[in-house]
Scaffold this motif. Structure first.
Motif, PDB file in Angstrom:
ATOM      1  N   LEU A 191       2.481  -9.865   0.803  1.00 14.59           N
ATOM      2  CA  LEU A 191       3.220 -10.809   1.655  1.00 14.59           C
ATOM      3  C   LEU A 191       1.844 -11.255   1.943  1.00 14.59           C
ATOM      4  CD1 LEU A 191       5.413  -8.899   4.087  1.00 14.59           C
ATOM      5  CD2 LEU A 191       6.390 -10.806   2.561  1.00 14.59           C
ATOM      6  N   GLN A 192       0.916 -10.707   1.959  1.00 18.51           N
ATOM      7  CA  GLN A 192      -0.364 -11.265   2.350  1.00 18.51           C
ATOM      8  C   GLN A 192      -0.681 -12.165   0.922  1.00 18.51           C
ATOM      9  OE1 GLN A 192      -0.341 -11.053   5.799  1.00 18.51           O
ATOM     10  NE2 GLN A 192      -3.091 -10.742   5.113  1.00 18.51           N
ATOM     11  N   HIS A 193      -0.522 -11.978  -0.721  1.00 12.15           N
ATOM     12  CA  HIS A 193      -0.779 -12.865  -0.809  1.00 12.15           C
ATOM     13  C   HIS A 193      -0.507 -13.861  -1.240  1.00 12.15           C
ATOM     14  CE1 HIS A 193      -2.472 -13.689  -5.046  1.00 12.15           C
ATOM     15  NE2 HIS A 193      -0.671 -13.675  -6.080  1.00 12.15           N
ATOM     16  N   TYR A 194       1.455 -13.929  -1.088  1.00 14.06           N
ATOM     17  CA  TYR A 194       2.490 -15.124  -0.902  1.00 14.06           C
ATOM     18  C   TYR A 194       1.723 -15.784  -0.088  1.00 14.06           C
ATOM     19  CZ  TYR A 194       5.901 -17.362  -0.125  1.00 14.06           C
ATOM     20  OH  TYR A 194       7.264 -18.466  -0.122  1.00 14.06           O
ATOM     21  N   LEU A 195       1.331 -15.198   1.236  1.00 13.27           N
ATOM     22  CA  LEU A 195       1.110 -16.294   2.715  1.00 13.27           C
ATOM     23  C   LEU A 195       0.145 -17.044   1.899  1.00 13.27           C
ATOM     24  CD1 LEU A 195       1.856 -13.920   5.790  1.00 13.27           C
ATOM     25  CD2 LEU A 195       3.137 -16.060   5.305  1.00 13.27           C
ATOM     26  N   GLY A 196      -0.993 -16.809   1.216  1.00 12.01           N
ATOM     27  CA  GLY A 196      -2.540 -17.145   0.933  1.00 12.01           C
ATOM     28  C   GLY A 196      -2.069 -18.445   0.479  1.00 12.01           C
ATOM     29  N   LYS A 197      -1.154 -18.296  -0.940  1.00 15.47           N
ATOM     30  CA  LYS A 197      -1.005 -18.897  -2.014  1.00 15.47           C
ATOM     31  C   LYS A 197       0.107 -19.858  -1.725  1.00 15.47           C
ATOM     32  CE  LYS A 197      -3.977 -17.092  -5.438  1.00 15.47           C
ATOM     33  NZ  LYS A 197      -3.523 -17.214  -7.021  1.00 15.47           N
TER      34      LYS A 197
ATOM     35  N   LEU B 118       4.198   1.119   1.767  1.00 18.53           N
ATOM     36  CA  LEU B 118       4.672  -0.547   3.097  1.00 18.53           C
ATOM     37  C   LEU B 118       2.973  -1.643   2.988  1.00 18.53           C
ATOM     38  CD1 LEU B 118       5.536   1.516   6.517  1.00 18.53           C
ATOM     39  CD2 LEU B 118       6.233  -0.482   5.391  1.00 18.53           C
ATOM     40  N   LEU B 119       1.896  -0.567   2.375  1.00 15.59           N
ATOM     41  CA  LEU B 119       0.708  -0.883   2.098  1.00 15.59           C
ATOM     42  C   LEU B 119       1.117  -2.233   0.763  1.00 15.59           C
ATOM     43  CD1 LEU B 119      -1.980   1.878   2.069  1.00 15.59           C
ATOM     44  CD2 LEU B 119      -1.714  -0.374   4.345  1.00 15.59           C
ATOM     45  N   LYS B 120       2.226  -1.771   0.102  1.00 15.13           N
ATOM     46  CA  LYS B 120       1.986  -2.640  -0.972  1.00 15.13           C
ATOM     47  C   LYS B 120       2.986  -4.094  -0.514  1.00 15.13           C
ATOM     48  CE  LYS B 120       1.882  -2.557  -5.211  1.00 15.13           C
ATOM     49  NZ  LYS B 120       0.592  -2.417  -6.724  1.00 15.13           N
TER      50      LYS B 120
ATOM     51  N   TYR C 175      -4.678  13.530   4.316  1.00 11.94           N
ATOM     52  CA  TYR C 175      -4.287  13.471   3.122  1.00 11.94           C
ATOM     53  C   TYR C 175      -3.028  13.572   2.978  1.00 11.94           C
ATOM     54  CZ  TYR C 175      -4.451  15.221  -1.546  1.00 11.94           C
ATOM     55  OH  TYR C 175      -4.925  15.112  -2.913  1.00 11.94           O
ATOM     56  N   ASP C 176      -2.028  14.146   3.904  1.00 10.27           N
ATOM     57  CA  ASP C 176      -0.423  13.927   2.932  1.00 10.27           C
ATOM     58  C   ASP C 176       0.127  12.790   3.459  1.00 10.27           C
ATOM     59  OD1 ASP C 176      -0.600  17.064   1.938  1.00 10.27           O
ATOM     60  OD2 ASP C 176      -0.227  17.715   4.375  1.00 10.27           O
ATOM     61  N   LEU C 177      -0.389  12.696   4.880  1.00  6.42           N
ATOM     62  CA  LEU C 177       0.282  10.688   4.986  1.00  6.42           C
ATOM     63  C   LEU C 177      -0.704   9.944   4.417  1.00  6.42           C
ATOM     64  CD1 LEU C 177       0.696   8.781   7.217  1.00  6.42           C
ATOM     65  CD2 LEU C 177      -1.445   9.277   8.505  1.00  6.42           C
ATOM     66  N   LEU C 178      -2.340   9.791   3.426  1.00  6.05           N
ATOM     67  CA  LEU C 178      -2.488   8.576   3.196  1.00  6.05           C
ATOM     68  C   LEU C 178      -1.712   8.596   1.497  1.00  6.05           C
ATOM     69  CD1 LEU C 178      -6.021   8.839   3.932  1.00  6.05           C
ATOM     70  CD2 LEU C 178      -4.944   7.018   4.889  1.00  6.05           C
ATOM     71  N   ARG C 179      -1.107  10.171   1.441  1.00  6.82           N
ATOM     72  CA  ARG C 179      -0.312   9.587  -0.277  1.00  6.82           C
ATOM     73  C   ARG C 179       0.867  10.223  -0.151  1.00  6.82           C
ATOM     74  NH1 ARG C 179      -2.911  11.004  -5.123  1.00  6.82           N
ATOM     75  NH2 ARG C 179      -1.078  12.833  -5.720  1.00  6.82           N
ATOM     76  N   SER C 180       1.536   9.660   1.136  1.00  5.36           N
ATOM     77  CA  SER C 180       2.762   9.266   1.098  1.00  5.36           C
ATOM     78  C   SER C 180       3.258   8.203   0.606  1.00  5.36           C
ATOM     79  CB  SER C 180       3.251   9.489   2.966  1.00  5.36           C
ATOM     80  OG  SER C 180       2.638   8.203   3.566  1.00  5.36           O
ATOM     81  N   ARG C 181       4.512   8.708   0.284  1.00  5.89           N
ATOM     82  CA  ARG C 181       5.147   7.266  -0.966  1.00  5.89           C
ATOM     83  C   ARG C 181       5.662   6.278   0.158  1.00  5.89           C
ATOM     84  NH1 ARG C 181       9.427   9.252  -4.608  1.00  5.89           N
ATOM     85  NH2 ARG C 181      10.023   6.971  -5.080  1.00  5.89           N
ATOM     86  N   TRP C 182       6.092   6.780   1.417  1.00  3.88           N
ATOM     87  CA  TRP C 182       6.639   5.267   2.219  1.00  3.88           C
ATOM     88  C   TRP C 182       5.584   4.155   2.728  1.00  3.88           C
ATOM     89  CZ3 TRP C 182       3.760   5.480   6.713  1.00  3.88           C
ATOM     90  CH2 TRP C 182       3.458   6.108   7.829  1.00  3.88           C
TER      91      TRP C 182
ATOM     92  N   SER D 292       1.060  -0.767 -11.534  1.00  2.00           N
ATOM     93  CA  SER D 292       1.705  -1.578 -10.291  1.00  2.00           C
ATOM     94  C   SER D 292       2.724  -1.151  -9.422  1.00  2.00           C
ATOM     95  CB  SER D 292       3.152  -1.198 -12.191  1.00  2.00           C
ATOM     96  OG  SER D 292       3.953  -0.280 -11.420  1.00  2.00           O
ATOM     97  N   GLY D 293       2.162   0.057  -9.013  1.00  2.00           N
ATOM     98  CA  GLY D 293       2.644   1.612  -7.645  1.00  2.00           C
ATOM     99  C   GLY D 293       4.356   0.854  -7.961  1.00  2.00           C
ATOM    100  N   LEU D 294       4.891   0.824  -8.962  1.00  2.00           N
ATOM    101  CA  LEU D 294       6.577   0.347  -8.716  1.00  2.00           C
ATOM    102  C   LEU D 294       7.598   2.053  -8.808  1.00  2.00           C
ATOM    103  CD1 LEU D 294       6.778  -2.804 -10.623  1.00  2.00           C
ATOM    104  CD2 LEU D 294       7.081  -2.506  -7.607  1.00  2.00           C
ATOM    105  N   LEU D 295       6.672   3.057 -10.050  1.00  2.41           N
ATOM    106  CA  LEU D 295       7.546   3.815 -10.225  1.00  2.41           C
ATOM    107  C   LEU D 295       6.669   5.098  -9.599  1.00  2.41           C
ATOM    108  CD1 LEU D 295       8.604   3.557 -13.886  1.00  2.41           C
ATOM    109  CD2 LEU D 295      10.156   2.732 -12.081  1.00  2.41           C
ATOM    110  N   TYR D 296       8.078   5.958  -9.341  1.00  2.00           N
ATOM    111  CA  TYR D 296       7.370   7.185  -8.791  1.00  2.00           C
ATOM    112  C   TYR D 296       7.904   7.942 -10.039  1.00  2.00           C
ATOM    113  CZ  TYR D 296       5.521   4.162  -5.130  1.00  2.00           C
ATOM    114  OH  TYR D 296       4.736   3.368  -4.585  1.00  2.00           O
ATOM    115  N   ALA D 297       7.686   9.389  -9.655  1.00  2.00           N
ATOM    116  CA  ALA D 297       8.471  10.378 -10.220  1.00  2.00           C
ATOM    117  C   ALA D 297       9.141  11.289  -9.097  1.00  2.00           C
ATOM    118  CB  ALA D 297       6.816  11.723 -10.173  1.00  2.00           C
ATOM    119  N   GLY D 298      10.057  11.212  -9.696  1.00  2.00           N
ATOM    120  CA  GLY D 298      12.199  11.425  -9.749  1.00  2.00           C
ATOM    121  C   GLY D 298      12.778   9.952  -9.010  1.00  2.00           C
ATOM    122  N   ASP D 299      11.810   9.158  -9.536  1.00  2.00           N
ATOM    123  CA  ASP D 299      13.014   8.564  -9.413  1.00  2.00           C
ATOM    124  C   ASP D 299      13.862   8.693 -10.460  1.00  2.00           C
ATOM    125  OD1 ASP D 299      11.567   6.873  -7.669  1.00  2.00           O
ATOM    126  OD2 ASP D 299      10.086   5.136  -8.010  1.00  2.00           O
TER     127      ASP D 299
END
Length: 194
Positions: free
Chosen positions: A45-51, A38-40, A27-34, A165-172
């Motif tokens: 990258l996958q979206h860019y390579l496809g288009k 990385l998934l984002k 649970y901690d691993l899947l919720r980790s910010r890093w 967006s996945g671009l902002l996090y609490a504490g930023d």
């Protein structure tokens, strides 16, 4: 670069594995910010390579010359003569095909400058975030840090624009908003800029 991020991720993963927890490690691993970051990056990258636009061929002029030579040996019908005339026209050869080959042989992908070798291990990362609101709320609250006076993201509301967006996090820490430095501003002033 990416290798440094992956190294840090592996170190954190090894620390998580050493913890004596009952089912909380995954649970901690899947919720980790890093991992989320990385998934984002991977998705982008996958979206860019496809288009990503790629040329069908690199040397259209050479292929055109070859076709013209083949047409010269072919039975001379009206269509063959017309095609030869079109392919030998100066504006097609010099302008269109030359431009095609020039563009096809150049690499227009962005190149990032190399990271300096003397970056301290505790150096803060700064990122530029672009969010288009379109009359919808940002979905995040801000606050002033009691000791440093920094304006930080207090909370990201689940399902809001910032969260999706996945671009902002609490504490930023907010450094600049819409080109306006926020150092020394009150949270209410920053909200008006936002």
């Amino acid at each position: 670069g990416i290798s440094h991020v992956l190294t840090l991720a592996l170190q954190e993963l090894s620390l998580l594995c050493k913890r004596d927890v009952n089912g909380g490690m995954l649970y901690d691993l899947l919720r980790s910010r890093w991992l989320q970051a990385l998934l984002k990056i991977y998705e982008c990258l996958q979206h860019y390579l496809g288009k990503r636009p790629v040329p069908v061929m690199l040397q259209a002029r050479a292929l055109t010359r070859e076709v013209v030579e083949l047409l010269r040996e072919a039975p001379q019908s009206g269509e063959v003569k017309e095609l030869r005339r079109l392919l030998r026209a100066p504006h097609l050869k010099a302008a269109l095909l030359s431009a095609h080959d020039t563009v096809a042989q150049k690499d227009f992908e962005p190149t990032l400058p190399p990271l300096p070798d003397n970056i301290p291990e505790n150096e803060e990362a700064m990122r530029i975030v672009c969010l288009v609101k379109n009359n919808q709320p940002l979905g995040a609250t801000i606050k002033r840090h009691e000791i440093t006076g920094d304006i930080t993201v207090a909370r990201v509301i689940h399902g809001g624009l910032a969260d999706r967006s996945g671009l902002l996090y609490a504490g930023d820490k907010l450094v600049e908003v819409n080109g306006v430095p926020v150092e020394g501003l009150e949270p209410e002033q920053v909200i008006n800029i936002l």
